[in-house]
Write an enzyme that holds these catalytic residues in place. Structure first.
Site, mmCIF file in Angstrom:
data_model
loop_
_atom_site.group_PDB
_atom_site.id
_atom_site.type_symbol
_atom_site.label_atom_id
_atom_site.label_comp_id
_atom_site.label_asym_id
_atom_site.label_seq_id
_atom_site.Cartn_x
_atom_site.Cartn_y
_atom_site.Cartn_z
ATOM 1 C CG ASN A 10 4.579 -35.632 48.354
ATOM 2 O OD1 ASN A 10 4.597 -35.896 47.167
ATOM 3 N ND2 ASN A 10 5.555 -34.986 48.933
ATOM 4 C CG ASP A 11 5.122 -32.124 50.909
ATOM 5 O OD1 ASP A 11 4.839 -33.266 51.287
ATOM 6 O OD2 ASP A 11 6.274 -31.680 50.909
ATOM 7 C CD GLN A 44 6.321 -31.797 45.792
ATOM 8 O OE1 GLN A 44 7.218 -32.613 45.697
ATOM 9 N NE2 GLN A 44 6.307 -30.699 45.054
ATOM 10 C CD GLU A 53 11.049 -33.554 54.609
ATOM 11 O OE1 GLU A 53 11.746 -34.183 53.812
ATOM 12 O OE2 GLU A 53 9.897 -33.923 54.914
HETATM 13 C C1 FRU Z 1 8.026 -33.479 52.425
HETATM 14 C C2 FRU Z 1 8.961 -33.549 51.248
HETATM 15 C C3 FRU Z 1 9.588 -32.197 50.985
HETATM 16 C C4 FRU Z 1 9.951 -32.275 49.541
HETATM 17 C C5 FRU Z 1 8.807 -33.082 48.991
HETATM 18 C C6 FRU Z 1 9.175 -33.951 47.827
HETATM 19 O O1 FRU Z 1 7.033 -34.448 52.419
HETATM 20 O O2 FRU Z 1 9.955 -34.515 51.484
HETATM 21 O O3 FRU Z 1 10.663 -31.889 51.822
HETATM 22 O O4 FRU Z 1 10.045 -31.029 48.949
HETATM 23 O O5 FRU Z 1 8.315 -33.871 50.035
HETATM 24 O O6 FRU Z 1 8.062 -34.516 47.245
#
Ligand code: FRU
Length: 731
Positions: A283-284, A300, A452
């Site tokens: 993800n991020d 991530q 976030e």
């Molecule tokens: C955003 C998020 C962040 C967190 C991460 C966890 O997409 O929720 O806030 O650190 O993903 O994977």
């Protein structure tokens, strides 16, 4: 003789060895059991159940309000296995059968049956308990609740508790396989739809994965192989342990070693010019930093599956921002928790004492609460050591306290941190000790979701210093799910003060660009942005196999005016243009009702760009569409009268993997202009539309089952001139 044969035959039919000793077959009521509570009213005959032996079996009530415990008479453990038939729903809120020895619970069994009404064998290896006095306890506990939500408990079916020489179950609480590390990887067959299992990989008794990880071993179809790199352990015995495996599962007996990862890189939706992880989930974007001429993108990352979990920081590196080379994960979960999002900086002045030019990662440890930790690298961002004094920042009062983005501002480090519904700024001299600076956010922008992934950046706008603050929100996007908003204003080293603008303003108006931030130390003072190209609403179901999710193209950010006020402009970074191959100018049209390109590329591999400018002659609407030979199409509509741009992906290809993916068009405000200069980038599963040099960017994923190779424009209530049309292959 005849009688003997009959007994043998009968034993075979019943799947029970004739040396087995029956502890309870539930054929004669429950008189020998001690009962507490009302959950067991007696034995049951018939009903919907199958798989039981004899005429009757035990069934607990499915009334959630009723609890009960049945305890058997004591018996002596005299055989290596205790086998029992068990049914009921798998997630039955703790209804279970337990083996009690010396007043302690030594074994537990819950239903593993895929069909609740079918009883299946469960087995306990009790060879270590030979000669002990034991009893069986069947328990139906109170229904559990999460907050105000009560979880349905379900029920349990039990029959034929026996002791015997053989294990009758095909289910393994813990399945362990030992292999010699004779090749680069151990491959574990897995699937997107599998059930979660706990995975550990042990060498010399130590779990080389650090913690136990979750994985989805394949029961039927194999979607991918989890590659565990064991090069460092060449020649040693490696034991893979998985919980909850049946011998009928595809993974059973199929874990092997290999020099290849087992996964095809070229799967249907694998992007060609966007970053996507070779294997696993992302993800991020995290820890984005430019070091020694290389763009480092940490992410991530789940190295053991294609869903969110086991969060590590993965790493990929690029020299051109288009072609990426995946490296081993750099930060793994530890006793402080999973590794959530954060950033990285180059500590040129050795303020932290980790060494001059150390790359320092600042991330959230997400375990019992969310806290900030740091790790450093002295080899340009490839190998990281966690700081012994972690966590460096915590606040037990904050539940959502994460995603530190650190910038060097003046003579201090400034961290922007998402903290509930505000962005909290902290300062530090050494990246280890942090002091509170200020909070920003109350009363500003959208608060329709959790705040976030902030980023704070400085621009020179017409000779003036301006600051921009990014805040991602999830859910709460105007078209559902996750989206990133921004604020423009001033930052004085302590406080962010927002200019008076019509917030919320969006970094990208599409639905598939989230949690994006910018690289630290980018050359020439550029602000280079990349976002995660998905949406939390459906990201867990998108139809890829060995990887899930990709990042946007890199974009250069700046400030500009949209004719009414200052906005953040995103344009493709210049590196993107190096991916253009074989440009083809296509003739446009003048004052027409329609315009078509029958074939975008003669050989279309799925990654391409089309640039075109549309000049409408009146205030009607026009749309443009991409289509393929299967009749699948994605349509962008410019409704000039209502000043809206919309995207219809209802016929775009695969859409039913999630009910929200294409249920409604994506609709956003359109800034009216005399002409619309469009740059559209398509790469297998993504579309990124840049309009009028950064006026708007619109990123949305699509999953056509055949590459789009047709382009068409239709006008309604106006005529359109289409000019400056160029098509490029990208690779
Ligand atoms: C955003 C998020 C962040 C967190 C991460 C966890 O997409 O929720 O806030 O650190 O993903 O994977």
């Amino acid at each position: 003789m005849k009688a003997l044969r009959l007994i043998a035959g009968l034993c075979a039919v019943l799947a029970v060895s004739c040396t087995d000793k029956v502890i309870e077959d539930f054929e004669h009521g429950l008189d020998s059991w001690t009962a507490q509570g009302e959950a067991f009213s007696g034995t049951t005959s018939g009903g919907d159940a199958s798989g039981y032996i004899g005429k009757s079996y035990l069934r607990s009530t499915d009334d959630d309000a009723v609890i009960g415990i049945l305890t058997s008479a004591p018996f002596t453990i005299s055989q290596p296995y205790i086998n029992l038939l068990l049914g009921g729903p798998k997630s039955n809120g703790g209804a279970s059968v337990r083996l009690i020895v010396d007043g302690k619970e030594v074994r537990t069994a819950t239903s593993v049956s895929d069909t609740p009404e079918v009883l299946e064998w469960m087995s306990w290896d009790v060879s270590d308990l030979a000669g002990k006095q034991a009893s069986i306890r069947i328990e139906v506990p109170p229904a559990r609740s999460f907050g105000s939500r009560r979880m349905p408990r379900g029920y349990i079916l039990v029959d034929q508790i026996t002791q015997g020489r053989k294990r009758l179950s095909n289910y393994w609480d813990e399945y362990a396989v030992t292999l010699k590390a004779d090749r680069k990887y151990i491959l574990i067959p897995a699937s997107n739809s599998g059930v979660n299992s706990r995975l550990s990989v042990e060498v010399d008794g130590e779990n080389i994965l650090g913690n136990t990880q979750s994985a989805r071993p394949a029961s039927g179809q194999i979607d991918y192989y989890i590659p565990v790199n064991v090069e460092r352990y060449a020649g040693k015995d490696v034991t893979v342990k998985l919980t909850g495996i049946k011998s009928s599962d595809a993974v059973f007996g199929a874990i092997r070693t290999s020099d290849e990862t087992g996964n095809e890189r070229e799967e249907t939706y694998r992007p060609l010019v966007h970053f996507s992880p070779e294997f696993g989930w992302t993800n991020d974007p995290n820890g984005m930093v430019y070091v020694n001429g290389e763009w480092h993108l940490a992410l991530q990352y789940n190295p053991y599956g294609t869903s969110h979990g086991n969060m590590h920081w993965g790493l990929t590196v690029s020299k051109d921002l288009i072609h990426w080379s995946d490296k081993p994960a750099i930060i793994a979960p530890d006793e402080l928790g999973s590794i959530f999002s954060g950033s990285a900086v180059v500590d040129h002045d050795n303020t932290a004492g980790f060494g001059k030019d150390a790359v320092v990662a600042i991330y959230t440890s997400a375990g019992q609460g969310q806290r900030q930790s740091i790790a450093w690298s002295n080899d340009g961002g490839y190998n990281f050591t966690k700081y012994q004094g972690n966590p460096v920042l915590s606040d037990p009062d904050q539940r959502d306290f994460r995603d530190p983005k650190v910038n060097r501002i003046g003579d201090q480090w400034v961290m922007a941190l998402a903290c509930g519904q505000v962005i909290r700024f902290y300062g530090s001299k050494d990246l280890k000790e942090w002091y509170f600076l200020s909070d920003f956010g109350t009363g500003y922008g959208s608060h329709d979701g959790v705040w976030e992934c902030p980023d704070l950046m400085k621009f020179n706008y017409g000779g003036q210093e301006k600051w921009v603050l990014f805040v991602s929100i999830n859910p709460g996007g105007p078209n559902g799910g996750s989206i990133t908003q921004y604020f423009i204003g001033q930052f004085d080293g302590k406080r962010f003060k927002a200019d008076n603008l019509p917030y919320p303003l969006w970094v990208d108006s599409g639905v598939d660009n989230y949690a994006g931030v910018t690289f630290a130390d980018a050359p020439d003072g550029r602000r280079v942005f990349m976002g995660w190209m998905s949406n939390w609403v459906y990201t867990g179901s998108t139809p890829t196999l060995a990887f899930r999710n990709s990042m946007t193209l890199p974009r250069d950010l700046s400030l500009k005016s949209n004719g009414r006020h200052t906005i953040l402009a995103s344009v493709p970074s210049r590196e993107v243009y190096a991916a253009r191959k074989s440009p083809r100018a296509v003739e446009g049209t003048s004052a027409a009702a329609s315009y078509d390109i029958a074939q975008i590329l003669a050989s279309n591999k799925g990654a391409w760009e089309i640039d075109f400018t549309v000049v409408p002659d009146a205030n009607g609407s026009f749309d443009f569409r991409l289509a393929n030979g299967k009749g699948e199409e994605t349509v962008w509509k410019f409704d000039l009268r209502n000043r809206k741009l919309s995207l219809d992906r209802s016929k775009s290809g695969l859409v039913d993997f999630h009910p929200s993916f294409a249920a409604k068009p994506v609709v956003v405000d359109l800034n009216p202009r005399r002409e619309y200069k469009c740059q559209l980038f398509v790469d297998k599963l993504s579309t990124e539309l840049f309009i009028n040099d950064g006026d708007m960017v619109f990123t949305n994923c699509v999953f056509p089952t055949e590459v789009y190779n047709q382009f068409g424009i239709r006008a309604d209530g106006c005529r359109v001139t289409v000019k400056d049309v160029t098509v490029y292959e990208l690779n």
